[in-house]
Design a protein around this motif. Structure first.
Motif, mmCIF file in Angstrom:
data_model
loop_
_atom_site.group_PDB
_atom_site.id
_atom_site.type_symbol
_atom_site.label_atom_id
_atom_site.label_comp_id
_atom_site.label_asym_id
_atom_site.label_seq_id
_atom_site.Cartn_x
_atom_site.Cartn_y
_atom_site.Cartn_z
ATOM 1 N N SER A 1 -22.211 -37.763 21.671
ATOM 2 C CA SER A 1 -20.861 -37.375 22.084
ATOM 3 C C SER A 1 -19.957 -38.604 22.059
ATOM 4 O O SER A 1 -20.368 -39.680 22.483
ATOM 5 C CB SER A 1 -20.891 -36.753 23.476
ATOM 6 N N GLU A 2 -18.728 -38.401 21.555
ATOM 7 C CA GLU A 2 -17.844 -39.529 21.264
ATOM 8 C C GLU A 2 -16.540 -39.416 22.050
ATOM 9 O O GLU A 2 -15.746 -38.515 21.802
ATOM 10 C CB GLU A 2 -17.495 -39.542 19.764
ATOM 11 N N TYR A 3 -16.328 -40.365 22.962
ATOM 12 C CA TYR A 3 -15.038 -40.482 23.659
ATOM 13 C C TYR A 3 -14.325 -41.687 23.072
ATOM 14 O O TYR A 3 -14.878 -42.776 23.035
ATOM 15 C CB TYR A 3 -15.260 -40.682 25.159
ATOM 16 N N MET A 4 -13.108 -41.491 22.579
ATOM 17 C CA MET A 4 -12.396 -42.596 21.928
ATOM 18 C C MET A 4 -11.080 -42.923 22.625
ATOM 19 O O MET A 4 -10.442 -42.053 23.226
ATOM 20 C CB MET A 4 -12.088 -42.264 20.459
ATOM 21 N N GLY A 5 -10.679 -44.185 22.518
ATOM 22 C CA GLY A 5 -9.370 -44.633 22.994
ATOM 23 C C GLY A 5 -8.748 -45.551 21.962
ATOM 24 O O GLY A 5 -9.440 -46.027 21.049
ATOM 25 N N ASP B 1 -19.245 -46.558 -0.022
ATOM 26 C CA ASP B 1 -19.554 -45.697 1.125
ATOM 27 C C ASP B 1 -19.123 -46.312 2.465
ATOM 28 O O ASP B 1 -19.014 -47.517 2.620
ATOM 29 C CB ASP B 1 -21.047 -45.321 1.192
ATOM 30 N N HIS B 2 -18.936 -45.407 3.407
ATOM 31 C CA HIS B 2 -18.489 -45.770 4.749
ATOM 32 C C HIS B 2 -19.738 -45.882 5.638
ATOM 33 O O HIS B 2 -20.459 -44.917 5.809
ATOM 34 C CB HIS B 2 -17.547 -44.658 5.246
ATOM 35 N N PRO B 3 -20.022 -47.059 6.194
ATOM 36 C CA PRO B 3 -21.230 -47.203 7.015
ATOM 37 C C PRO B 3 -21.122 -46.450 8.345
ATOM 38 O O PRO B 3 -20.015 -46.147 8.799
ATOM 39 C CB PRO B 3 -21.326 -48.706 7.278
ATOM 40 N N ASP B 4 -22.260 -46.208 8.968
ATOM 41 C CA ASP B 4 -22.259 -45.585 10.298
ATOM 42 C C ASP B 4 -21.516 -46.499 11.282
ATOM 43 O O ASP B 4 -21.576 -47.730 11.168
ATOM 44 C CB ASP B 4 -23.700 -45.387 10.790
ATOM 45 N N PRO B 5 -20.851 -45.913 12.294
ATOM 46 C CA PRO B 5 -20.036 -46.740 13.204
ATOM 47 C C PRO B 5 -20.881 -47.650 14.089
ATOM 48 O O PRO B 5 -20.336 -48.559 14.725
ATOM 49 C CB PRO B 5 -19.275 -45.706 14.034
ATOM 50 N N SER B 6 -22.185 -47.444 14.106
ATOM 51 C CA SER B 6 -23.066 -48.324 14.900
ATOM 52 C C SER B 6 -22.948 -49.775 14.441
ATOM 53 O O SER B 6 -23.290 -50.697 15.199
ATOM 54 C CB SER B 6 -24.515 -47.842 14.794
ATOM 55 N N GLN C 1 -2.788 -48.160 14.799
ATOM 56 C CA GLN C 1 -3.169 -46.832 14.292
ATOM 57 C C GLN C 1 -4.669 -46.804 14.031
ATOM 58 O O GLN C 1 -5.263 -47.819 13.666
ATOM 59 C CB GLN C 1 -2.459 -46.556 12.972
ATOM 60 N N TYR C 2 -5.263 -45.623 14.167
ATOM 61 C CA TYR C 2 -6.670 -45.408 13.823
ATOM 62 C C TYR C 2 -6.695 -44.698 12.476
ATOM 63 O O TYR C 2 -5.993 -43.708 12.284
ATOM 64 C CB TYR C 2 -7.336 -44.568 14.914
ATOM 65 N N ASP C 3 -7.499 -45.215 11.537
ATOM 66 C CA ASP C 3 -7.374 -44.743 10.150
ATOM 67 C C ASP C 3 -7.696 -43.260 9.946
ATOM 68 O O ASP C 3 -7.192 -42.648 9.014
ATOM 69 C CB ASP C 3 -8.183 -45.622 9.172
ATOM 70 N N PRO D 1 -13.612 -42.588 8.112
ATOM 71 C CA PRO D 1 -14.815 -41.858 8.518
ATOM 72 C C PRO D 1 -14.949 -40.550 7.747
ATOM 73 O O PRO D 1 -13.948 -39.935 7.373
ATOM 74 C CB PRO D 1 -14.586 -41.575 10.000
ATOM 75 N N TRP D 2 -16.194 -40.138 7.528
ATOM 76 C CA TRP D 2 -16.463 -38.867 6.870
ATOM 77 C C TRP D 2 -16.301 -37.718 7.875
ATOM 78 O O TRP D 2 -16.256 -37.935 9.087
ATOM 79 C CB TRP D 2 -17.879 -38.831 6.287
ATOM 80 N N TYR D 3 -16.262 -36.502 7.378
ATOM 81 C CA TYR D 3 -16.353 -35.341 8.284
ATOM 82 C C TYR D 3 -17.775 -35.308 8.803
ATOM 83 O O TYR D 3 -18.719 -35.570 8.068
ATOM 84 C CB TYR D 3 -15.973 -34.047 7.556
ATOM 85 N N HIS D 4 -17.910 -35.032 10.086
ATOM 86 C CA HIS D 4 -19.259 -35.054 10.635
ATOM 87 C C HIS D 4 -19.402 -34.216 11.890
ATOM 88 O O HIS D 4 -18.416 -33.888 12.556
ATOM 89 C CB HIS D 4 -19.721 -36.492 10.903
ATOM 90 N N ARG D 5 -20.657 -33.872 12.151
ATOM 91 C CA ARG D 5 -21.070 -33.267 13.418
ATOM 92 C C ARG D 5 -22.187 -34.157 13.936
ATOM 93 O O ARG D 5 -23.179 -34.362 13.240
ATOM 94 C CB ARG D 5 -21.540 -31.828 13.218
ATOM 95 N N PRO E 1 -17.416 -30.462 15.267
ATOM 96 C CA PRO E 1 -17.033 -31.073 13.991
ATOM 97 C C PRO E 1 -15.706 -31.818 14.103
ATOM 98 O O PRO E 1 -14.803 -31.374 14.816
ATOM 99 C CB PRO E 1 -16.894 -29.880 13.034
ATOM 100 N N HIS E 2 -15.622 -32.955 13.428
ATOM 101 C CA HIS E 2 -14.369 -33.719 13.423
ATOM 102 C C HIS E 2 -14.370 -34.679 12.245
ATOM 103 O O HIS E 2 -15.337 -34.765 11.493
ATOM 104 C CB HIS E 2 -14.155 -34.456 14.751
ATOM 105 N N GLY E 3 -13.283 -35.389 12.087
ATOM 106 C CA GLY E 3 -13.128 -36.315 10.970
ATOM 107 C C GLY E 3 -11.654 -36.520 10.705
ATOM 108 O O GLY E 3 -10.799 -36.145 11.520
HETATM 109 O O1 LIG Z 1 -15.234 -39.867 14.806
HETATM 110 C C1 LIG Z 1 -14.743 -40.988 14.823
HETATM 111 O O2 LIG Z 1 -13.572 -41.214 14.517
HETATM 112 C C2 LIG Z 1 -15.643 -42.176 15.141
HETATM 113 C C3 LIG Z 1 -16.461 -42.519 13.956
HETATM 114 C C4 LIG Z 1 -16.052 -43.510 13.108
HETATM 115 C C5 LIG Z 1 -16.763 -43.780 11.964
HETATM 116 O O3 LIG Z 1 -16.343 -44.768 11.175
HETATM 117 C C6 LIG Z 1 -17.869 -43.028 11.637
HETATM 118 C C7 LIG Z 1 -18.308 -42.037 12.508
HETATM 119 C C8 LIG Z 1 -17.609 -41.774 13.664
HETATM 120 O O4 LIG Z 1 -18.014 -40.853 14.540
#
Ligand SMILES: O=C(O)Cc1cc(O)ccc1O
Ligand SMILES: [Fe+2]
Length: 428
Positions: A334-338, A285-290, A343-345, A326-330, A364-366
């Motif tokens: 709120s997430e701002y990324m750079g 499993d993929h852990p939470d990004p925290s 590359q970001y996987d 990362p999984w698909y999630h809602r 929703p994103h992923g």
């Molecule tokens: O959305 C994203 O790319 C950031 C993110 C990464 C991750 O590994 C798990 C949840 C998450 O929001």
């Protein structure tokens, strides 16, 4: 530029003097400070904040900050503050291409481009996310941000940041944290670009480690504060102050970088993300990004950060029978990324170094279609994600894009198309 010295340790009571014998011993404000210096206190918390959250430093300087004159308004076309300066926009995922270097001479302050805002600096709550593009050093110009501390994430170009407490050299892969209210200026080694989190809320600190224990993630000793250094060249300085969402400018006859000695725990820092000790799944499993939190600015509700600064550095992926990206999630947050490099996987091709994305609360994103297909069929041998550094400013309050973000030309018009290929593969 010669290599700088630093004083190591996050939250330490540091002390430093550029000329020996300048720091008072055993007291903060003697009747006469050595060498005719003035004593000045800079606080980063209320005087009565709990001891473990109390931030302040004593500065011993050639003239106190009060010798500055009066401020006049200074225009800035791209700097926005708080939710009040955000735009209404639909609940779509958003992504931006890297923005161009300016054609005209532009310093760090002039090159700030606010992308998204929430909260209110007068309520000491929320953040702004900015980009910067600059090609000129600030020279005899200093910036004081009374609205928030500044977390700088360079993406291109090494910054030499002069602060009241001394100098920091900050390269891509490293970050700088500049306390609210402390004067600084940015010198460049060439065209420079990067990201800034302006934090109106509680000061960034290291996260709790819970069951991880007493070591790991960002270790306190890897944060480097400057050592005292002052500018000796005489002459006037422009002081640009961000105050209540507006910029103001005053001219003073001397450098604000005139602190000969200081002590305290309110300091700027730099931190090299290559020292971040990642912890991840060694089973499935993929852990939470925290798990990748470098610094956190808590809000009044435990665990619901005003802002978490999270990095996705090089690391081994070893999880068995797992979809590794990362999984698909809602997310309620709120997430701002750079992306600093590589590359970001979750978006191997679409997300470019210097670009940004915003996945607001409940949007929703992923992984994009390409990442999903690749990860669903990959051989799950141990695999090193290398030459990569993405990051996230995650906040409990919705981020409102600015007019520049929506109309400045970098917004992708068909971002959501990256998920359009996710077909219904259901087999009855
Ligand atoms: O959305 C994203 O790319 C950031 C993110 C990464 C991750 O590994 C798990 C949840 C998450 O929001
Ligand atoms: Fe996410």
């Amino acid at each position: 530029m010669s290599a700088l010295n630093y004083s190591a340790g996050f939250g330490n009571q540091h002390q430093s003097e550029a000329i020996a014998g300048s720091l008072p011993i055993g007291r903060n404000s003697p009747q006469k400070v050595a060498r005719g210096l003035y004593a000045e206190l800079l606080s980063g918390s209320a005087f009565t904040a709990p001891r473990n959250e109390n931030l302040r430093s004593w500065l011993y300087r050639r003239q106190p900050s009060v010798v500055v004159g009066s401020f006049l308004p200074l225009a800035h076309a791209y700097l926005c503050t708080g939710a009040r300066e955000g735009q209404v926009s639909p609940p779509d995922p958003m992504r931006w291409a890297p923005i161009e270097m300016p054609a005209e001479p532009t310093d760090f302050v002039e090159g700030l481009r606010t992308m998204a805002v929430n909260g209110d600096p007068d309520a000491q709550l929320g953040i702004a996310t900015h980009l910067y593009v600059a090609n000129q050093s600030m020279g005899r110009r200093a910036f004081i941000n009374a609205d928030g501390e500044m977390l700088i994430v360079p993406q291109q170009g090494v910054l030499r940041i002069a602060t009241e407490l001394g100098l920091l050299d900050v390269a891509p892969g490293e970050i700088a944290l500049l306390p609210r209210g402390m004067a600084f200026k940015v010198e460049l080694d060439g065209p420079s670009r990067g990201y800034v989190c302006e934090n109106y809320g509680a000061a960034f600190r290291l996260p709790e480690l819970g069951p991880i224990g007493s070591n790991g993630l960002a270790n306190a000793r890897d944060f480097l504060a400057p050592v005292a250094a002052f500018e000796a060249t005489p002459g006037a300085y422009e002081i640009v102050k961000k105050y209540g969402g507006s910029l103001w400018c005053a001219v003073q006859a001397h450098s604000p970088f005139n602190v000969v000695a200081w002590h305290g725990n309110l300091t700027p820092y730099k931190y090299d993300t290559k020292h971040f000790m990642t912890i991840g799944s060694i089973s499935f499993d993929h852990p939470d990004p925290s798990i990748f939190t470098v610094l956190t600015s808590p809000s009044d509700t435990a665990g619901w950060a005003n802002c978490d600064f999270v990095i996705f550095p090089p690391r081994w992926m070893v999880a068995e029978d797992s979809f590794r990206p990362p999984w698909y999630h809602r997310n309620v947050m709120s997430e701002y990324m750079g992306l600093v490099l590589g590359q970001y996987d979750a978006k191997p091709e679409g997300f470019k170094p210097g670009g940004s994305s915003l996945h607001n609360a409940y949007v929703p994103h992923g992984p994009d279609t390409e990442a999903f297909d690749k990860a669903s069929n990959a051989d799950l041998a141990p695999h090193k994600l290398d030459n990569t550094l993405a990051f996230m400013f995650e906040t409990r309050w919705r981020l409102l894009p600015t007019e520049f973000a929506l109309k400045g030309g970098a917004l992708e018009t068909n971002y959501a198309a990256c998920w359009a290929g996710l077909t219904d593969n259901f087999q009855e």
